[in-house]
Write an enzyme that holds these catalytic residues in place. Structure first.
Site, PDB file in Angstrom:
ATOM      1  N   GLY A   2      59.789 -14.529  48.032  1.00 18.42           N
ATOM      2  CA  GLY A   2      59.062 -12.996  48.169  1.00 18.42           C
ATOM      3  C   GLY A   2      59.598 -12.538  49.383  1.00 18.42           C
ATOM      4  N   ASP A  45      56.247 -23.219  57.925  1.00 22.29           N
ATOM      5  CA  ASP A  45      57.937 -23.360  57.906  1.00 22.29           C
ATOM      6  C   ASP A  45      58.095 -24.331  59.423  1.00 22.29           C
ATOM      7  OD1 ASP A  45      58.268 -21.730  56.095  1.00 22.29           O
ATOM      8  OD2 ASP A  45      58.378 -19.831  57.119  1.00 22.29           O
ATOM      9  N   HIS A  72      53.349 -11.397  54.817  1.00 24.45           N
ATOM     10  CA  HIS A  72      52.653 -12.365  53.670  1.00 24.45           C
ATOM     11  C   HIS A  72      51.166 -11.626  53.703  1.00 24.45           C
ATOM     12  CE1 HIS A  72      55.214 -15.245  56.099  1.00 24.45           C
ATOM     13  NE2 HIS A  72      55.632 -15.316  54.729  1.00 24.45           N
ATOM     14  N   GLY A 130      58.564  19.238  36.583  1.00 21.94           N
ATOM     15  CA  GLY A 130      57.519  20.026  37.487  1.00 21.94           C
ATOM     16  C   GLY A 130      58.365  20.594  38.482  1.00 21.94           C
ATOM     17  N   ASP A 131      59.654  20.660  38.438  1.00 23.21           N
ATOM     18  CA  ASP A 131      60.550  21.394  39.736  1.00 23.21           C
ATOM     19  C   ASP A 131      61.023  22.873  39.183  1.00 23.21           C
ATOM     20  OD1 ASP A 131      62.590  20.711  37.836  1.00 23.21           O
ATOM     21  OD2 ASP A 131      63.797  19.760  39.255  1.00 23.21           O
ATOM     22  N   CYS A 132      60.671  23.251  37.946  1.00 22.83           N
ATOM     23  CA  CYS A 132      61.447  24.539  37.461  1.00 22.83           C
ATOM     24  C   CYS A 132      60.777  25.918  38.432  1.00 22.83           C
ATOM     25  CB  CYS A 132      61.195  24.741  35.965  1.00 22.83           C
ATOM     26  SG  CYS A 132      61.782  26.299  35.284  1.00 22.83           S
ATOM     27  N   THR A 188      69.344  22.205  36.978  1.00 16.41           N
ATOM     28  CA  THR A 188      70.163  22.749  35.836  1.00 16.41           C
ATOM     29  C   THR A 188      69.983  24.241  36.028  1.00 16.41           C
ATOM     30  OG1 THR A 188      69.741  20.722  34.558  1.00 16.41           O
ATOM     31  CG2 THR A 188      70.232  22.774  33.453  1.00 16.41           C
ATOM     32  N   THR A 196      64.757  26.965  25.348  1.00 18.67           N
ATOM     33  CA  THR A 196      65.614  26.940  26.798  1.00 18.67           C
ATOM     34  C   THR A 196      65.262  28.339  27.210  1.00 18.67           C
ATOM     35  OG1 THR A 196      67.589  27.541  26.084  1.00 18.67           O
ATOM     36  CG2 THR A 196      67.237  25.045  26.069  1.00 18.67           C
ATOM     37  N   ASP A 213      58.349  27.460  26.975  1.00 16.31           N
ATOM     38  CA  ASP A 213      59.333  26.822  27.817  1.00 16.31           C
ATOM     39  C   ASP A 213      59.387  27.344  29.234  1.00 16.31           C
ATOM     40  OD1 ASP A 213      62.143  25.167  28.171  1.00 16.31           O
ATOM     41  OD2 ASP A 213      62.628  27.405  28.716  1.00 16.31           O
TER      42      ASP A 213
END
Length: 593
Positions: free
Chosen positions: A62, A117, A230, A422-424, A466, A521, A576
């Site tokens: 772990g 240990d 832990h 959600g970033d447009c 974009t 678009t 859009d």
């Protein structure tokens, strides 16, 4: 009644999980072998190689890549794994010492200071000694999260700083150090090491019921300072942002007035190594931000400038949402004839899957070179078009469109949350605000093409993704379209001039995107705007056509863009977001025209 298990795992059986994880390592590194019965990863014997001191470590699973992924040339010879968060047995350790590591020059065992240990590895060591083997053991306790008072006779826990002990001691062994020398190296590093962790949550162990072993979950907005690896509690819980959290952590590491935690005196005169360790669940991006904050405070508040900086995933707590900070004070190792320093041993190469510190000594030395970053001034000569515009008029109508777009950002964001990521809206707003600032602070040039060049530069600098790329291509092409209509002498720019340039710009944009009206678009708004403007020379009619085109995208199935593969419901009811944002900007322009 069937137990309710935590669903957020791919592998729920902890025993199967550990065995499966271990079995992958020899596939990734052909120098490794697996003793499956004893959950031990060890180096494949190489008969022709010179004998060196073997290094053995391990602990509960772990914490990967510790310890199994630290097995490799230049690091561990073998690692013994227990079940998740539980020590391996003494029998496993004994079998590794007797059968899985070369013993000619002796074996150094390094473990973290946890009772299980220490006892199980200790029993294995004593059994090996009774059989005549040369074996030494070093216990590392670097955690200052729990002070002297609470730690009592148990002492400090071992956490991520242990990785530095392993790396430096293993390099000393690789360089030919004797068992006594390698043991002394490990003890010296451990004595000059302090660490502390912090986490936003306890972790869930696969196979356990929800809530089992997760005492007092950390509340939303809180962070636990000094949490162990832990799920052990730390020293305090507090509501703090990253800056305040790092301040607290560094104070626990460095404040000599704190008698409970002043385990090591480090000053600005000392050479130090900084290790910022991911507990497993923090993104790489966020870890980089954390490193910057830690370094800034070390240098600014404590005058400590580390000569080596390691950051990454070295010792985890499964997928723990936290990180730890370790500081190693460089000290003389007393290696005499070997003539090696802590830094040289730390920098030495290691072929281990989990050791992610690839920067060489020579590269680190370049950090010491003085000199300022070369400043490059971009001088791009803009060719005028001789198409003159009314600067104040252009500024007024452009501002109107920008302000309407900025006001529409919440709606654009809401739509994009349904159909995208959600970033447009924020991207469009960021670009609009940058252009608005330009118009407010700079004189608007009277040449239409140069005016457009200035706007395009703001779009290129402040709009990413974009949408930013599409707008930048379109605006650059629009400026070119204006220049193709340039005159030898100044003439006023007209609606017809803009219309012709817009049509050529649309053609240029089509070379970079196959989007057409009907694909859901921004083209569903841009295309009707340009088409109507070219036919009517009426900007208000053109803007209304753009708005109508944007609204028609409701219920339209996307053929391009992220909307194509975003599932869920609600896309039928929203337009859009890119088309809607553009239509709002164009409506704002038309209203001020």
């Amino acid at each position: 009644m069937k137990a309710c298990l935590e669903p957020k795992h791919f592998l729920h059986d902890p025993t199967h999980l550990v065995h499966t994880a271990l079995s992958s390592l020899p596939l990734l590194n052909p120098s490794l072998l697996l003793d499956s019965a004893n959950k031990t990863i060890y180096l494949r014997p190489l008969p022709a190689s010179p004998a060196t001191v073997s290094l053995l470590s391990g602990g509960g699973s772990g914490h990967e890549p510790s310890f199994s992924s630290f097995v490799g040339q230049g690091l561990l010879t073998a690692a013994v794994a227990g079940t998740i968060f539980a020590s391996p047995s003494a029998a496993q350790v004994r079998h590794a010492l007797l059968h899985r590591v070369p013993r000619e020059k002796g074996v150094l065992v390094v473990v973290m200071n946890y009772t299980g240990d220490v006892l199980n590895f200790g029993m294995g060591v004593e059994k090996a000694r009774a059989l005549g083997l040369q074996v030494e053991m070093v216990v590392v306790g670097d955690d200052v999260g729990v002070g002297r008072g609470q730690g009592g006779k148990v002492g400090r826990r071992g956490i991520a700083g242990t990785c530095l002990v392993l790396k430096i001691a293993a390099a000393a062994a690789e360089k030919g150090g004797s068992l006594e020398e390698v043991r002394r190296v490990a003890e010296t590093v451990a004595a000059n090491l302090v660490s502390i962790g912090a986490s936003l949550a306890h972790v869930h162990v696969p196979g356990r019921e929800k809530g089992e072993g997760d005492e007092d979950g950390v509340a939303e907005g809180e962070v636990e300072v000094g949490m162990g690896i832990h799920n052990e509690p730390g020293s305090e819980r507090k509501t703090a942002d990253l800056v305040a959290l790092v301040q607290t952590m560094l104070k626990h590491l460095l404040d000599q007035s704190d008698e409970d935690r002043a385990f090591l005196n480090i000053s600005g005169e000392d050479e130090t190594v900084l290790l910022v360790n991911n507990l497993g669940g923090v993104s790489v991006l966020e870890m980089s931000g954390i490193v910057a904050v830690v370094l800034g405070q070390l240098e600014g508040d404590w005058n400590i400038k580390p000569v080596r900086i390691l950051a990454g995933t070295f010792m985890t707590s499964l997928n723990g949402m936290g990180f730890s900070i370790s500081l190693l004070k460089i000290a003389d190792l007393g290696l005499g004839g070997l003539g090696l320093s802590m830094l040289e041993l730390l920098d030495a190469p290691a072929e281990a899957l989990g050791w992610s510190a690839p920067v060489s000594t020579s590269t680190w030395k370049r950090r010491e070179e003085t000199g300022k970053e070369e400043q490059i001034t971009m001088t791009e000569e803009a060719k005028p078009s001789n198409l003159q515009l009314d600067s104040e008029f252009a500024k007024r109508i452009l501002n109107a469109g920008l302000q309407r777009l900025i006001k529409a950002e919440p709606e654009v964001t809401r739509y994009d949350t349904v159909v995208g990521d959600g970033d447009c809206g924020t991207g469009l707003k960021r670009g609009a605000e940058a252009i608005a600032t330009l118009l407010e602070n700079k004189q608007v040039p009277g040449d239409a093409a140069i005016f457009l060049d200035r706007i395009t530069q703001e779009v290129e600098s402040h709009m990413d993704g974009t949408s930013g790329a599409l707008y930048a291509i379109f605006l650059n092409a629009l400026a070119y379209g204006l220049r193709t209509q340039s005159s030898s002498s100044p003439i006023p720019v007209t609606i017809q001039t803009w219309s012709k340039a817009l049509q050529s710009s649309l053609e240029s944009l089509s070379k970079y995107t196959p989007a057409k009206p009907g694909d859901r678009t921004l083209m569903d708004a841009l295309h009707p705007f340009i088409e109507t403007l070219s036919k009517t020379s009426d900007i208000k009619s053109a803007a209304e056509s753009a708005a109508e085109g944007a609204q028609k995208t409701k219920g339209m199935r996307a053929k391009l863009g992220r909307t194509v593969y975003v599932g869920g419901e609600g896309w039928q009811e929203v337009p859009d977001p890119g088309a809607y944002g553009l239509s709002e900007f164009l409506l704002g322009l038309s209203e001020a025209f």
